[in-house]
Write an enzyme that holds these catalytic residues in place. Structure first.
Site, PDB file in Angstrom:
ATOM      1  N   HIS A   1     -45.982  -0.371 -21.374  1.00  8.47           N
ATOM      2  CA  HIS A   1     -46.460   0.248 -20.131  1.00  8.47           C
ATOM      3  C   HIS A   1     -47.961   0.473 -20.232  1.00  8.47           C
ATOM      4  CE1 HIS A   1     -46.960   3.033 -16.767  1.00  8.47           C
ATOM      5  NE2 HIS A   1     -47.734   3.718 -17.597  1.00  8.47           N
TER       6      HIS A   1
ATOM      7  N   ASN B   1     -39.901  -5.479 -20.443  1.00  9.23           N
ATOM      8  CA  ASN B   1     -41.275  -6.006 -20.472  1.00  9.23           C
ATOM      9  C   ASN B   1     -42.176  -5.336 -21.512  1.00  9.23           C
ATOM     10  OD1 ASN B   1     -41.678  -3.643 -19.120  1.00  9.23           O
ATOM     11  ND2 ASN B   1     -42.509  -4.536 -17.250  1.00  9.23           N
TER      12      ASN B   1
ATOM     13  N   GLU C   1     -50.834  10.547 -16.290  1.00 14.89           N
ATOM     14  CA  GLU C   1     -49.891  10.178 -17.356  1.00 14.89           C
ATOM     15  C   GLU C   1     -50.296  10.779 -18.704  1.00 14.89           C
ATOM     16  OE1 GLU C   1     -49.708   5.903 -17.006  1.00 14.89           O
ATOM     17  OE2 GLU C   1     -48.673   6.022 -15.067  1.00 14.89           O
TER      18      GLU C   1
ATOM     19  N   LYS D   1     -42.498   0.379 -25.107  1.00 13.35           N
ATOM     20  CA  LYS D   1     -41.168   0.789 -24.635  1.00 13.35           C
ATOM     21  C   LYS D   1     -40.123   0.561 -25.732  1.00 13.35           C
ATOM     22  CE  LYS D   1     -42.217  -0.229 -19.762  1.00 13.35           C
ATOM     23  NZ  LYS D   1     -41.794  -0.983 -18.553  1.00 13.35           N
TER      24      LYS D   1
ATOM     25  N   TYR E   1     -42.341   8.146 -13.783  1.00  8.91           N
ATOM     26  CA  TYR E   1     -42.051   7.097 -12.793  1.00  8.91           C
ATOM     27  C   TYR E   1     -41.741   7.697 -11.415  1.00  8.91           C
ATOM     28  CZ  TYR E   1     -41.956   3.305 -16.277  1.00  8.91           C
ATOM     29  OH  TYR E   1     -42.293   2.367 -17.230  1.00  8.91           O
TER      30      TYR E   1
HETATM   31  N1  UDP Z   1     -38.668  -2.476 -13.210  1.00  8.94           N
HETATM   32  C1  UDP Z   1     -37.373  -2.944 -13.283  1.00  8.94           C
HETATM   33  N2  UDP Z   1     -36.835  -3.564 -12.197  1.00  8.94           N
HETATM   34  C2  UDP Z   1     -37.517  -3.747 -11.038  1.00  8.94           C
HETATM   35  C3  UDP Z   1     -38.847  -3.268 -10.967  1.00  8.94           C
HETATM   36  C4  UDP Z   1     -39.395  -2.630 -12.069  1.00  8.94           C
HETATM   37  O1  UDP Z   1     -36.723  -2.785 -14.318  1.00  8.94           O
HETATM   38  O2  UDP Z   1     -36.971  -4.321 -10.081  1.00  8.94           O
HETATM   39  C5  UDP Z   1     -39.247  -1.778 -14.364  1.00  8.94           C
HETATM   40  C6  UDP Z   1     -40.242  -2.651 -15.122  1.00  8.94           C
HETATM   41  O3  UDP Z   1     -39.932  -2.575 -16.497  1.00  8.94           O
HETATM   42  C7  UDP Z   1     -41.590  -2.020 -14.837  1.00  8.94           C
HETATM   43  C8  UDP Z   1     -41.227  -0.580 -14.504  1.00  8.94           C
HETATM   44  O4  UDP Z   1     -39.946  -0.642 -13.909  1.00  8.94           O
HETATM   45  O5  UDP Z   1     -42.466  -2.102 -15.938  1.00  8.94           O
HETATM   46  C9  UDP Z   1     -42.191   0.103 -13.571  1.00  8.94           C
HETATM   47  O6  UDP Z   1     -42.480  -0.723 -12.477  1.00  8.94           O
HETATM   48  P1  UDP Z   1     -43.967  -0.901 -11.928  1.00  8.94           P
HETATM   49  O7  UDP Z   1     -43.873  -1.642 -10.642  1.00  8.94           O
HETATM   50  O8  UDP Z   1     -44.637   0.438 -11.909  1.00  8.94           O
HETATM   51  O9  UDP Z   1     -44.647  -1.886 -12.985  1.00  8.94           O
HETATM   52  P2  UDP Z   1     -45.695  -1.684 -14.165  1.00  8.94           P
HETATM   53  O10 UDP Z   1     -46.709  -0.664 -13.705  1.00  8.94           O
HETATM   54  O11 UDP Z   1     -44.923  -1.227 -15.375  1.00  8.94           O
HETATM   55  O12 UDP Z   1     -46.301  -3.034 -14.388  1.00  8.94           O
END
Ligand code: UDP
Length: 149
Positions: A115, A112, A126, A9, A49
């Site tokens: 991805h 974080n 994807e 990211k 997303y």
């Molecule tokens: N995210 C965020 N705030 C939240 C939940 C998610 O900024 O309250 C972001 C976070 O960076 C995450 C991404 O949205 O990686 C997608 O969320 P997901 O639950 O799909 O997690 P991932 O698959 O990336 O672990």
């Protein structure tokens, strides 16, 4: 052989973590079949997303994902989807174990670093979204016989 979509990211790119992250997948023995750097459009990120459209964090998350380039990659190997998720760590870096990418390099949920596809189905979706067929390389790695019995 299974494939997964792994992306660094904008925070990971800005913090100089691209090679660190790629190198973990490469050294593990997974095979790189697609890689590019791009500024993702709102349209692409909304598709990527789609499960989060309408959630309170969605606009801020998309705007963050558009704040700089993303390094998009595709890796191939046995169980690579699950293994990739394990290597990334939990969604929230503070829940992530040391030794994982997010556990080693992240603190906040919205920063974080990376991805990774969460299922084989999402991975296929994807990969199609981020790469054209001709952008993916089919090649035989010389390491295969030393990695798999
Ligand atoms: N995210 C965020 N705030 C939240 C939940 C998610 O900024 O309250 C972001 C976070 O960076 C995450 C991404 O949205 O990686 C997608 O969320 P997901 O639950 O799909 O997690 P991932 O698959 O990336 O672990």
């Amino acid at each position: 052989m299974e494939r997964t979509f792994i992306a660094v990211k904008p925070d990971g790119v800005q913090r100089g973590l691209v090679m660190e992250i790629m190198s973990r997948f490469e050294k593990r023995g997974f095979k790189l079949v697609g890689i590019k750097i791009l500024n993702a459009s709102e349209e692409l990120l909304t598709k990527h997303y789609e499960e989060h459209v309408g959630k309170p964090f969605f606009p801020k998350m998309v705007s963050f994902m558009r704040s700089g380039p993303i390094v998009a990659t595709v890796w191939e190997g046995k169980d690579v989807v699950n293994q990739g998720r394990a290597m990334l760590g939990k969604t929230n870096p503070t829940d992530s174990a040391p030794g994982t990418i997010r556990g080693d390099f992240g603190i906040d949920l919205g920063r974080n670093v990376c991805h990774g596809s969460d299922s084989v189905e999402s991975a296929n979706r994807e990969i199609k979204l981020w790469f054209k067929d001709e952008e993916l390389a089919n090649w035989e790695s010389n390491q295969t016989k030393w990695l798999y019995e």
